[in-house]
Design a protein around this motif. Structure first.
Motif, PDB file in Angstrom:
ATOM      1  N   ILE A 406       1.365  17.390   0.005  1.00 53.89           N
ATOM      2  CA  ILE A 406       1.168  16.685   1.274  1.00 53.89           C
ATOM      3  C   ILE A 406       1.062  15.189   1.020  1.00 53.89           C
ATOM      4  O   ILE A 406       0.746  14.752  -0.094  1.00 53.89           O
ATOM      5  CB  ILE A 406      -0.096  17.172   2.019  1.00 53.89           C
ATOM      6  N   LYS A 407       1.322  14.404   2.085  1.00 55.01           N
ATOM      7  CA  LYS A 407       1.185  12.951   2.045  1.00 55.01           C
ATOM      8  C   LYS A 407       0.412  12.508   3.291  1.00 55.01           C
ATOM      9  O   LYS A 407       1.015  12.154   4.320  1.00 55.01           O
ATOM     10  CB  LYS A 407       2.555  12.276   1.997  1.00 55.01           C
ATOM     11  N   PRO A 408      -0.920  12.519   3.222  1.00 50.69           N
ATOM     12  CA  PRO A 408      -1.716  12.128   4.404  1.00 50.69           C
ATOM     13  C   PRO A 408      -1.466  10.688   4.845  1.00 50.69           C
ATOM     14  O   PRO A 408      -1.573  10.375   6.025  1.00 50.69           O
ATOM     15  CB  PRO A 408      -3.155  12.309   3.930  1.00 50.69           C
ATOM     16  N   ARG A 409      -1.150   9.799   3.887  1.00 51.43           N
ATOM     17  CA  ARG A 409      -0.800   8.402   4.167  1.00 51.43           C
ATOM     18  C   ARG A 409       0.370   8.024   3.279  1.00 51.43           C
ATOM     19  O   ARG A 409       0.706   8.753   2.333  1.00 51.43           O
ATOM     20  CB  ARG A 409      -1.993   7.475   3.884  1.00 51.43           C
ATOM     21  N   HIS A 410       0.955   6.859   3.546  1.00 52.42           N
ATOM     22  CA  HIS A 410       2.098   6.438   2.735  1.00 52.42           C
ATOM     23  C   HIS A 410       1.708   6.224   1.280  1.00 52.42           C
ATOM     24  O   HIS A 410       2.549   6.323   0.382  1.00 52.42           O
ATOM     25  CB  HIS A 410       2.700   5.151   3.309  1.00 52.42           C
ATOM     26  N   ASN A 411       0.420   5.929   1.007  1.00 52.11           N
ATOM     27  CA  ASN A 411      -0.020   5.658  -0.361  1.00 52.11           C
ATOM     28  C   ASN A 411      -0.990   6.703  -0.889  1.00 52.11           C
ATOM     29  O   ASN A 411      -1.647   6.485  -1.906  1.00 52.11           O
ATOM     30  CB  ASN A 411      -0.667   4.273  -0.447  1.00 52.11           C
ATOM     31  N   VAL A 412      -1.099   7.844  -0.221  1.00 52.13           N
ATOM     32  CA  VAL A 412      -1.968   8.930  -0.663  1.00 52.13           C
ATOM     33  C   VAL A 412      -1.159  10.214  -0.697  1.00 52.13           C
ATOM     34  O   VAL A 412      -0.481  10.558   0.276  1.00 52.13           O
ATOM     35  CB  VAL A 412      -3.188   9.098   0.266  1.00 52.13           C
ATOM     36  N   GLN A 413      -1.221  10.911  -1.808  1.00 53.78           N
ATOM     37  CA  GLN A 413      -0.508  12.168  -1.971  1.00 53.78           C
ATOM     38  C   GLN A 413      -1.443  13.184  -2.617  1.00 53.78           C
ATOM     39  O   GLN A 413      -2.374  12.816  -3.337  1.00 53.78           O
ATOM     40  CB  GLN A 413       0.737  11.980  -2.837  1.00 53.78           C
ATOM     41  N   ALA A 414      -1.175  14.459  -2.375  1.00 56.37           N
ATOM     42  CA  ALA A 414      -1.985  15.518  -2.958  1.00 56.37           C
ATOM     43  C   ALA A 414      -1.152  16.772  -3.121  1.00 56.37           C
ATOM     44  O   ALA A 414      -0.123  16.946  -2.455  1.00 56.37           O
ATOM     45  CB  ALA A 414      -3.211  15.797  -2.082  1.00 56.37           C
ATOM     46  N   PHE A 415      -1.578  17.652  -4.022  1.00 56.85           N
ATOM     47  CA  PHE A 415      -0.899  18.933  -4.146  1.00 56.85           C
ATOM     48  C   PHE A 415      -1.876  20.015  -4.588  1.00 56.85           C
ATOM     49  O   PHE A 415      -2.899  19.745  -5.213  1.00 56.85           O
ATOM     50  CB  PHE A 415       0.300  18.854  -5.101  1.00 56.85           C
ATOM     51  N   LEU A 416      -1.515  21.242  -4.245  1.00 54.23           N
ATOM     52  CA  LEU A 416      -2.203  22.446  -4.695  1.00 54.23           C
ATOM     53  C   LEU A 416      -1.173  23.315  -5.395  1.00 54.23           C
ATOM     54  O   LEU A 416      -0.097  23.580  -4.853  1.00 54.23           O
ATOM     55  CB  LEU A 416      -2.806  23.193  -3.504  1.00 54.23           C
ATOM     56  N   SER A 417      -1.501  23.766  -6.602  1.00 55.45           N
ATOM     57  CA  SER A 417      -0.596  24.609  -7.376  1.00 55.45           C
ATOM     58  C   SER A 417      -1.333  25.872  -7.809  1.00 55.45           C
ATOM     59  O   SER A 417      -2.500  25.814  -8.204  1.00 55.45           O
ATOM     60  CB  SER A 417      -0.084  23.852  -8.609  1.00 55.45           C
ATOM     61  N   HIS A 448      -4.508  33.580 -14.187  1.00 53.26           N
ATOM     62  CA  HIS A 448      -3.845  32.735 -13.203  1.00 53.26           C
ATOM     63  C   HIS A 448      -4.632  31.437 -13.043  1.00 53.26           C
ATOM     64  O   HIS A 448      -5.850  31.384 -13.232  1.00 53.26           O
ATOM     65  CB  HIS A 448      -3.650  33.457 -11.867  1.00 53.26           C
ATOM     66  N   GLN A 449      -3.902  30.376 -12.744  1.00 55.87           N
ATOM     67  CA  GLN A 449      -4.462  29.023 -12.751  1.00 55.87           C
ATOM     68  C   GLN A 449      -4.296  28.375 -11.387  1.00 55.87           C
ATOM     69  O   GLN A 449      -3.200  28.353 -10.818  1.00 55.87           O
ATOM     70  CB  GLN A 449      -3.758  28.186 -13.819  1.00 55.87           C
ATOM     71  N   LEU A 450      -5.386  27.821 -10.894  1.00 52.45           N
ATOM     72  CA  LEU A 450      -5.402  27.086  -9.631  1.00 52.45           C
ATOM     73  C   LEU A 450      -5.649  25.616  -9.948  1.00 52.45           C
ATOM     74  O   LEU A 450      -6.568  25.283 -10.708  1.00 52.45           O
ATOM     75  CB  LEU A 450      -6.505  27.624  -8.730  1.00 52.45           C
ATOM     76  N   GLU A 451      -4.819  24.742  -9.374  1.00 51.53           N
ATOM     77  CA  GLU A 451      -4.944  23.307  -9.651  1.00 51.53           C
ATOM     78  C   GLU A 451      -4.867  22.523  -8.342  1.00 51.53           C
ATOM     79  O   GLU A 451      -4.040  22.810  -7.475  1.00 51.53           O
ATOM     80  CB  GLU A 451      -3.836  22.839 -10.591  1.00 51.53           C
ATOM     81  N   LEU A 452      -5.729  21.536  -8.228  1.00 52.92           N
ATOM     82  CA  LEU A 452      -5.734  20.629  -7.086  1.00 52.92           C
ATOM     83  C   LEU A 452      -5.825  19.215  -7.615  1.00 52.92           C
ATOM     84  O   LEU A 452      -6.671  18.920  -8.466  1.00 52.92           O
ATOM     85  CB  LEU A 452      -6.920  20.930  -6.174  1.00 52.92           C
ATOM     86  N   ALA A 453      -4.944  18.316  -7.144  1.00 53.88           N
ATOM     87  CA  ALA A 453      -4.953  16.943  -7.612  1.00 53.88           C
ATOM     88  C   ALA A 453      -4.586  16.003  -6.487  1.00 53.88           C
ATOM     89  O   ALA A 453      -3.828  16.351  -5.578  1.00 53.88           O
ATOM     90  CB  ALA A 453      -3.975  16.759  -8.783  1.00 53.88           C
ATOM     91  N   THR A 454      -5.137  14.793  -6.533  1.00 49.39           N
ATOM     92  CA  THR A 454      -4.865  13.783  -5.517  1.00 49.39           C
ATOM     93  C   THR A 454      -4.690  12.426  -6.167  1.00 49.39           C
ATOM     94  O   THR A 454      -5.234  12.153  -7.240  1.00 49.39           O
ATOM     95  CB  THR A 454      -6.004  13.691  -4.484  1.00 49.39           C
ATOM     96  N   ARG A 455      -3.934  11.575  -5.503  1.00 49.84           N
ATOM     97  CA  ARG A 455      -3.711  10.221  -6.008  1.00 49.84           C
ATOM     98  C   ARG A 455      -3.697   9.228  -4.849  1.00 49.84           C
ATOM     99  O   ARG A 455      -3.135   9.502  -3.796  1.00 49.84           O
ATOM    100  CB  ARG A 455      -2.389  10.126  -6.771  1.00 49.84           C
ATOM    101  N   TRP A 456      -4.273   8.064  -5.114  1.00 47.13           N
ATOM    102  CA  TRP A 456      -4.318   6.969  -4.139  1.00 47.13           C
ATOM    103  C   TRP A 456      -3.768   5.723  -4.803  1.00 47.13           C
ATOM    104  O   TRP A 456      -4.349   5.213  -5.753  1.00 47.13           O
ATOM    105  CB  TRP A 456      -5.753   6.756  -3.664  1.00 47.13           C
ATOM    106  N   ASN A 457      -2.636   5.227  -4.314  1.00 46.94           N
ATOM    107  CA  ASN A 457      -2.088   3.955  -4.775  1.00 46.94           C
ATOM    108  C   ASN A 457      -2.735   2.849  -3.943  1.00 46.94           C
ATOM    109  O   ASN A 457      -2.247   2.505  -2.859  1.00 46.94           O
ATOM    110  CB  ASN A 457      -0.566   3.928  -4.609  1.00 46.94           C
ATOM    111  N   VAL A 458      -3.845   2.309  -4.435  1.00 43.22           N
ATOM    112  CA  VAL A 458      -4.581   1.296  -3.675  1.00 43.22           C
ATOM    113  C   VAL A 458      -3.670   0.125  -3.361  1.00 43.22           C
ATOM    114  O   VAL A 458      -3.602  -0.364  -2.235  1.00 43.22           O
ATOM    115  CB  VAL A 458      -5.826   0.847  -4.463  1.00 43.22           C
TER     116      VAL A 458
END
Length: 500
Positions: A406-417, A448-458
């Motif tokens: 997902i991309k909640p904002r133009h500079n914020v992205q996240a994923f669930l795997s 099985h592996q669950l991963e959640l990660a997020t990034r913010w390009n300030v």
């Protein structure tokens, strides 16, 4: 391992910290453009490639840092300079490797300085990298994927012409020490998440037919990172890297893009001929690795896909011991397939289904080796964080899964795997854990592996990233010979990057 607590963060706080942070991880998707994009994209957490211009397209790939040395120092247009500093705290609760116990933690720090001067068609450049770790627990198995103190990972002379000999083709030749980042990055990659970076001494040729095809050929000697034992690395002992003089790595890579239905295709062949050195005994891998990839890039309201198939033939020694002269016939393969769809709705969600099959050794006593070797590839973008975690590699696994981005904002992205892992061959090893049951009686479900990660390009000079991964252990991870305690794993990291 005996824990030395640096922080009060526990596994129970992890999920809330990630969601509250709203910060996305900076890894590349395995579905990448075959050519350099003319529009700017969010830079990955890698150094040199984020600011230097592409000599054949004439542009930079990523947005210019808002705080940058070039403008601050009033440097001339022909001189480029970049400085980056990355800090990552990571903690692991639990263990999965053979004969290990307890958790681990470390602070991984990376400082990178790169420079390039351009004179007409000619360029000369270099890159200095200092990768260190602090605060590792007593008994940590630190290696040269975590630490490579104060060394040069690039030093090259290059020539490029966007219209070589008035042919309409772009051509580039690079000689010297350099990093390589080719195709899907599964076999040859400039590492992004890992604290150290693969590098090679040699010659590379690139020919580009704009909007049609691109060809890369290279002949190199891989550069060994030294020191390469845990005791010296923990003591901060310094030794300069050296090319592995007895090893040759070469290959050719053809990309064909803008095919019907917006697909791209790749064909390639790599050759590795490895020998021993006093400082680095090897298993004398002598492989030919042919492969192909077909993919379509993600776009709104469209399906995308990627299919990659790789073979591997040759010989490999049964162990790294010089006294063990037995060469095994090597036959291995790898298949990866994923299909996704990007929805035209708020946050631009993309759902993808993924499947990888990576061959393992079928019989430990038949004089053959069928375990796939990923050569100099990266794995973080498929199988989760590396660092002190690194639970799975591209070897002896059978793994389906799904991913939501997902991309909640133009500079914020996240994923669930979420991925499930079985051994491809019951009698072969879970290679990253060094666990093996040669009888095959333990079963083949690793977990099985669950991963959640997020990034913010300030902004274009400052990025924040955080992530959490949880491994639910299966029967093999719990019961294989030499397996550690049966509890599940929790891994958490938080990271910052300053780019100047």
């Amino acid at each position: 391992m005996q824990r030395k607590h640096i922080t009060g963060i526990t596994a129970g706080h992890t999920l809330g910290l990630i969601i509250a942070g709203g910060i996305y991880m900076g890894t590349s998707s395995p579905v990448q453009a075959a050519t350099e994009k003319k529009s700017y994209v969010a830079p990955p957490f890698s150094s040199f490639s984020s600011q230097m211009r592409d000599a054949l397209t004439g542009t930079g790939k990523y947005e210019k840092p808002v705080w940058n040395l070039h403008d601050a120092l009033d440097l001339p247009e022909w001189l480029s300079m970049s400085l980056e500093q990355r800090t990552r705290y990571e903690t692991l609760d639990g263990s999965y490797k053979a004969n290990s116990q307890g958790g681990d933690q470390q602070i991984a720090m990376q400082i990178n300085l790169s420079m390039e001067a351009r004179f007409g068609h000619w360029r000369v450049g270099g890159e200095f990298l200092d990768s260190r770790q602090f605060g590792a627990d007593q008994g940590s198995r630190i290696n040269n994927t975590h630490v490579n103190e104060a060394d040069f990972i690039q030093g090259y002379l290059a020539w490029a012409d966007q219209n070589a000999f008035h042919s309409g083709l772009g051509a580039e030749v690079i000689a010297g020490r350099q990093t390589l980042n080719i195709g899907s990055r599964r076999l040859i990659a400039r590492n992004v998440f890992r604290n150290t970076i693969n590098t090679f001494d040699g010659l590379r040729l690139r020919v580009l037919d704009y909007n049609h095809w691109q060809f890369n050929a290279f002949v190199t000697k891989p550069v060994g990172r030294y020191p390469n034992n845990s005791a010296q690395l923990l003591d901060h002992f310094h030794s300069f890297d050296e090319p592995e003089y007895q090893t040759w790595f070469s290959g050719g890579f053809l990309e064909i893009f803008d095919l019907p239905w917006k697909t791209n295709a790749e064909l390639y062949l790599y050759h590795l001929d490895e020998g021993d050195r006093d400082r680095n005994p090897t298993s004398n891998r002598r492989y030919f690795t042919p492969g192909m990839r077909v993919y379509r890039k993600p776009a709104k309201e469209q399906f995308d896909f990627e299919l990659e198939a790789i073979g591997q033939i040759g010989t490999v020694r049964a162990s790294k011991s010089a006294s063990d002269g037995q060469d095994l016939q090597h036959r291995a393969w790898y298949q990866s397939f994923n299909v996704g769809y990007t929805f035209d709705m708020p946050w631009s969600p993309r759902l993808s289904l993924e499947y990888d099959y990576v061959s393992g050794d079928r019989d430990p006593n038949d004089g053959k080796d069928e375990r796939f070797d990923t050569l100099y590839g990266a794995r973080r973008f498929q199988y989760g964080p590396t660092g002190i975690y690194g639970t799975f590699a591209r070897s002896n696994i059978n793994t389906p899964g799904y991913r939501i981005e997902i991309k909640p904002r133009h500079n914020v992205q996240a994923f669930l795997s979420h991925r499930f892992y079985w051994l491809a061959e019951d009698k072969d090893a879970w290679t990253t854990a060094n666990l093996r049951d040669k009888t095959g009686n333990t079963g083949n479900f690793v977990g099985h592996q669950l991963e959640l990660a997020t990034r913010w390009n300030v902004n274009s000079s400052f990025n924040l990233e955080t992530g959490w991964a949880h491994l639910f252990k299966g029967e093999f991870a719990k019961n294989a010979p030499s397996a550690p305690e049966a509890g599940d794993l929790d891994y958490f990291y938080v990271q910052s990057l300053f780019r100047f």
